[in-house]
Design an enzyme around this catalytic site. Structure first.
Site, mmCIF file in Angstrom:
data_model
loop_
_atom_site.group_PDB
_atom_site.id
_atom_site.type_symbol
_atom_site.label_atom_id
_atom_site.label_comp_id
_atom_site.label_asym_id
_atom_site.label_seq_id
_atom_site.Cartn_x
_atom_site.Cartn_y
_atom_site.Cartn_z
ATOM 1 C CG ASP A 35 -2.057 1.000 1.103
ATOM 2 O OD1 ASP A 35 -3.214 0.556 0.955
ATOM 3 O OD2 ASP A 35 -1.788 2.219 1.140
ATOM 4 C CG ASN A 92 -12.274 -0.694 3.686
ATOM 5 O OD1 ASN A 92 -12.627 -1.194 4.746
ATOM 6 N ND2 ASN A 92 -11.111 -0.078 3.540
ATOM 7 C CB VAL A 101 -8.934 2.239 -4.880
ATOM 8 C CG1 VAL A 101 -8.542 1.700 -6.250
ATOM 9 C CG2 VAL A 101 -7.971 3.349 -4.446
ATOM 10 C CG HIS A 105 -8.628 -2.895 -2.515
ATOM 11 N ND1 HIS A 105 -9.514 -2.138 -3.232
ATOM 12 C CD2 HIS A 105 -8.453 -2.256 -1.327
ATOM 13 C CE1 HIS A 105 -9.863 -1.069 -2.522
ATOM 14 N NE2 HIS A 105 -9.239 -1.133 -1.345
ATOM 15 C CG HIS A 107 -6.896 -2.808 3.087
ATOM 16 N ND1 HIS A 107 -6.192 -1.636 2.921
ATOM 17 C CD2 HIS A 107 -8.100 -2.597 2.495
ATOM 18 C CE1 HIS A 107 -6.942 -0.757 2.257
ATOM 19 N NE2 HIS A 107 -8.106 -1.313 1.999
HETATM 20 P P1 AMP Z 1 -9.775 1.494 0.290
HETATM 21 O O1 AMP Z 1 -9.979 2.701 1.144
HETATM 22 O O2 AMP Z 1 -10.194 0.210 0.935
HETATM 23 O O3 AMP Z 1 -10.379 1.671 -1.098
HETATM 24 O O4 AMP Z 1 -8.224 1.361 0.118
HETATM 25 C C1 AMP Z 1 -7.502 1.925 -0.922
HETATM 26 C C2 AMP Z 1 -6.049 1.814 -0.570
HETATM 27 O O5 AMP Z 1 -5.295 1.959 -1.756
HETATM 28 C C3 AMP Z 1 -5.550 2.873 0.411
HETATM 29 O O6 AMP Z 1 -5.002 2.225 1.557
HETATM 30 C C4 AMP Z 1 -4.499 3.634 -0.377
HETATM 31 O O7 AMP Z 1 -3.410 4.008 0.405
HETATM 32 C C5 AMP Z 1 -4.107 2.616 -1.449
HETATM 33 N N1 AMP Z 1 -3.617 3.156 -2.701
HETATM 34 C C6 AMP Z 1 -4.198 4.104 -3.464
HETATM 35 N N2 AMP Z 1 -3.487 4.305 -4.582
HETATM 36 C C7 AMP Z 1 -2.425 3.443 -4.524
HETATM 37 C C8 AMP Z 1 -1.316 3.167 -5.388
HETATM 38 N N3 AMP Z 1 -1.143 3.814 -6.548
HETATM 39 N N4 AMP Z 1 -0.436 2.226 -5.005
HETATM 40 C C9 AMP Z 1 -0.597 1.566 -3.836
HETATM 41 N N5 AMP Z 1 -1.620 1.782 -2.991
HETATM 42 C C10 AMP Z 1 -2.515 2.720 -3.324
#
Ligand code: AMP
Length: 119
Positions: A35, A92, A101, A105, A107
């Site tokens: 992340d 999430n 995003v 995915h 975590h």
């Molecule tokens: P969520 O809030 O569950 O959608 O998590 C999205 C996660 O993606 C967050 O923890 C961000 O820090 C991570 N994130 C967003 N863009 C990137 C990226 N380009 N590379 C790696 N992690 C990312």
């Protein structure tokens, strides 16, 4: 699904190696990478290689894929040395779930004690 989904999907671009990321594992179905803004000493994201917007978009046909995502996180937890101390797996979904995003995915979080309940 908006037409721009594939264009705007940064995780799909990471899967396709169009956007840089610290990839820890990749096969024909899943990709795992660090992340970019970790909230724990270990913070890895595991994504399907195919574009699914949210967990709501998964179907029974995706059962093996979802299982593979979890087992990939489990294996990485061992490789990263947090399996015995413990870890948390989080998915999430949509606004109230805190999803930011829109490419499914999970975590993998570890390296410190997690609080409960989450905020
Ligand atoms: P969520 O809030 O569950 O959608 O998590 C999205 C996660 O993606 C967050 O923890 C961000 O820090 C991570 N994130 C967003 N863009 C990137 C990226 N380009 N590379 C790696 N992690 C990312």
């Amino acid at each position: 699904m908006p037409d721009s989904f594939a264009d705007d999907n940064v995780f799909l671009k990471i899967v396709q190696r169009e956007v840089p990321a610290r990839i820890l594992y990749q096969d024909e179905e899943v990709t795992a990478f660090q992340d970019a803004n970790p909230v724990a000493p270990t913070h890895v994201l595991v994504v399907p290689n195919k574009p699914l917007r949210t967990l709501n978009d998964a179907t029974p046909e995706d059962a093996c894929l979802l299982g593979k995502m979890i087992l990939t996180a489990q294996r990485l937890a061992g490789q990263l040395g947090i399996d015995q101390s413990g870890y948390r797996i989080v998915v999430n979904c949509n606004q109230h779930g805190g999803q930011t995003v829109y490419h499914l995915h999970l975590h993998l979080l570890g390296g410190r004690r997690m609080t409960w309940p989450p905020g």
